[in-house]
Design an enzyme around this catalytic site. Structure first.
Site, short mmCIF file in Angstrom:
data_model
loop_
_atom_site.label_atom_id
_atom_site.label_comp_id
_atom_site.label_asym_id
_atom_site.label_seq_id
_atom_site.Cartn_x
_atom_site.Cartn_y
_atom_site.Cartn_z
N ARG A 134 19.22 -21.72 -9.25
CA ARG A 134 19.73 -20.87 -10.54
C ARG A 134 18.33 -20.38 -11.20
O ARG A 134 18.07 -21.71 -11.85
CB ARG A 134 20.95 -21.77 -10.78
N GLU A 193 0.89 -1.32 0.07
CA GLU A 193 -0.02 -0.19 -0.07
C GLU A 193 0.50 0.86 0.23
O GLU A 193 0.62 2.42 -0.74
CB GLU A 193 -0.83 -0.15 1.40
N GLY A 249 7.53 -40.58 1.76
CA GLY A 249 6.66 -41.42 2.65
C GLY A 249 5.91 -41.07 4.22
O GLY A 249 5.07 -41.16 4.78
N ALA A 252 10.00 -36.22 -9.81
CA ALA A 252 10.32 -35.92 -10.91
C ALA A 252 10.60 -37.59 -11.54
O ALA A 252 11.24 -38.29 -10.64
CB ALA A 252 11.44 -35.87 -11.60
#
Length: 375
Positions: free
Chosen positions: A212, A58, A307, A159
């Site tokens: 990075r 603000e 897990g 992944a």
């Protein structure tokens, strides 16, 4: 025929975009964006909270608007604060600027800062809350979780191949995911306060865990706290990349572990073991991080640690990078999560899918009926 979006709604969408610029830089404070409209509904000033301890959104927007703020409207993603910390109360700054109306998206749940809407209303300012609340809450999910649940927000990233393997049977895993996916992970790291891996990952990969980001200098990228969960104090050795000094490091060990060989290498935190003696007590780990002003965690550990977090119901979001690869054997993305029957499965709602090079990135959050207090 296309219709023009109301000025306040358009301004709030812009304020949410501005708030996102602060991700990775404002912790332990929230990210906030603000747009000031003049009395005719035209944009007079914009701002966002850029860093902890600096001026709030603000204030930046009011400075940019100047006298055009008088009689105008402030559109802000979070209820203006009502307390004096390292900066003054934004509610009073809006009153002093002569703003006639304030529209905010999300009420401030922090008990030390809330009440700004009441202060504004008592001063004669027209106040309305809830505009695009869901969208504004999403960009502030880490901070809101930390306030409401008293622990950091946890994003688990992994992944895997299409058949759910994170490595081949011989342990090799570089590279399952594409360069585009790996670059995206660095973006997640730069937005997180801490990155966590377990002892298995520390031994197998010797990760550096820094962030990075292409197009940004080292000074422009916030480095996360690197946390290694090393219950037995046996995985981190002198010369490990996580000790390279480019970012802070914390080693979490069991309270009964022998740590003489770690003295002087990195700060340690001693924690109780989990029930059954395997690993550390996850809620205690998250509490220790919260006490260190960590509000968001990127969990990059292997299947055992993943897990354990899932068993503790301590995962708030999942980001999976699925590569168009099949291995047929090898470790799965997640290990034992305490689930023995399909009725106990942790159900997720997919919130986003995206192509990153050849990979598919899936973002999901636990369904509402699976959300409950962690152990």
């Amino acid at each position: 025929m296309a219709t023009t979006e109301p000025a306040e709604t358009a301004a709030m969408r812009r304020a949410i975009e501005l708030a996102a610029r602060g991700l990775g830089h404002t912790s332990p404070n929230p990210v906030v964006g603000c747009v000031v409209l003049d009395a005719d509904g035209r944009t007079a000033g914009e701002g966002w909270h850029r860093r902890a301890g600096g001026p709030h959104a603000e204030i930046h927007a009011l400075r940019a608007a100047g006298e055009r703020a008088r009689g105008g409207t402030a559109v802000v993603t979070l209820e203006p604060c009502n307390h004096s910390g390292r900066t003054g109360p934004c509610a009073q700054a809006l009153i002093d600027a002569g703003v006639a109306r304030v529209v905010y998206a999300v009420s401030d749940p922090n008990p030390t800062a809330t009440g700004g809407a009441v202060t504004l209303a008592e001063a004669g300012v027209d106040v309305e809350g809830g505009l695009l609340a869901d969208e504004a809450a999403a960009v502030n999910e880490a901070w809101l979780t930390s306030v409401l649940r008293g622990r950091p927000f946890v994003l688990w990233k992994y992944a895997a191949t299409l058949d759910g393997r994170i490595a081949a049977a011989d342990g090799t895993s570089r590279w399952i995911s594409s360069p585009e996916s790996r670059a995206d992970v660095h973006r997640l790291r730069a937005r997180a306060d801490a990155v966590i891996v377990g002892s298995g990952t520390a031994r197998a990969d010797d990760p550096q865990l820094g962030a990075r980001v292409s197009g940004l200098t080292d000074d422009e990228v916030s480095q996360p706290l690197r946390v290694v969960v090393d219950s037995g104090a046996s995985a981190v050795k002198p010369g490990a990349r996580v000790l390279d000094g480019t970012a802070p490091t914390l080693i979490a060990v069991a309270d009964d572990a022998d740590t003489a060989h770690l003295e002087g290498l990195a700060p340690l935190v001693r924690l109780p073991r989990a029930a059954g003696g395997r690993g550390l007590h996850i809620p205690a780990l998250l509490q220790a991080l919260h006490e260190r002003d960590v509000r968001s965690v990127l969990l990059e550990g292997g299947p055992t640690l993943a897990g354990a977090f899932l068993a503790a119901r301590a995962v708030d979001k999942v980001v999976g990078y699925l590569a168009p690869v099949l291995l047929g054997a090898g470790p799965a993305a997640v290990g034992d999560a305490g689930i023995t029957t399909i009725g106990q499965a942790l159900r997720l709602d997919v919130t986003e899918t995206a192509r990153l090079g050849p990979d598919l990135r899936i973002t999901a959050i636990p369904t509402r009926h699976t959300l409950h207090e962690e152990n």
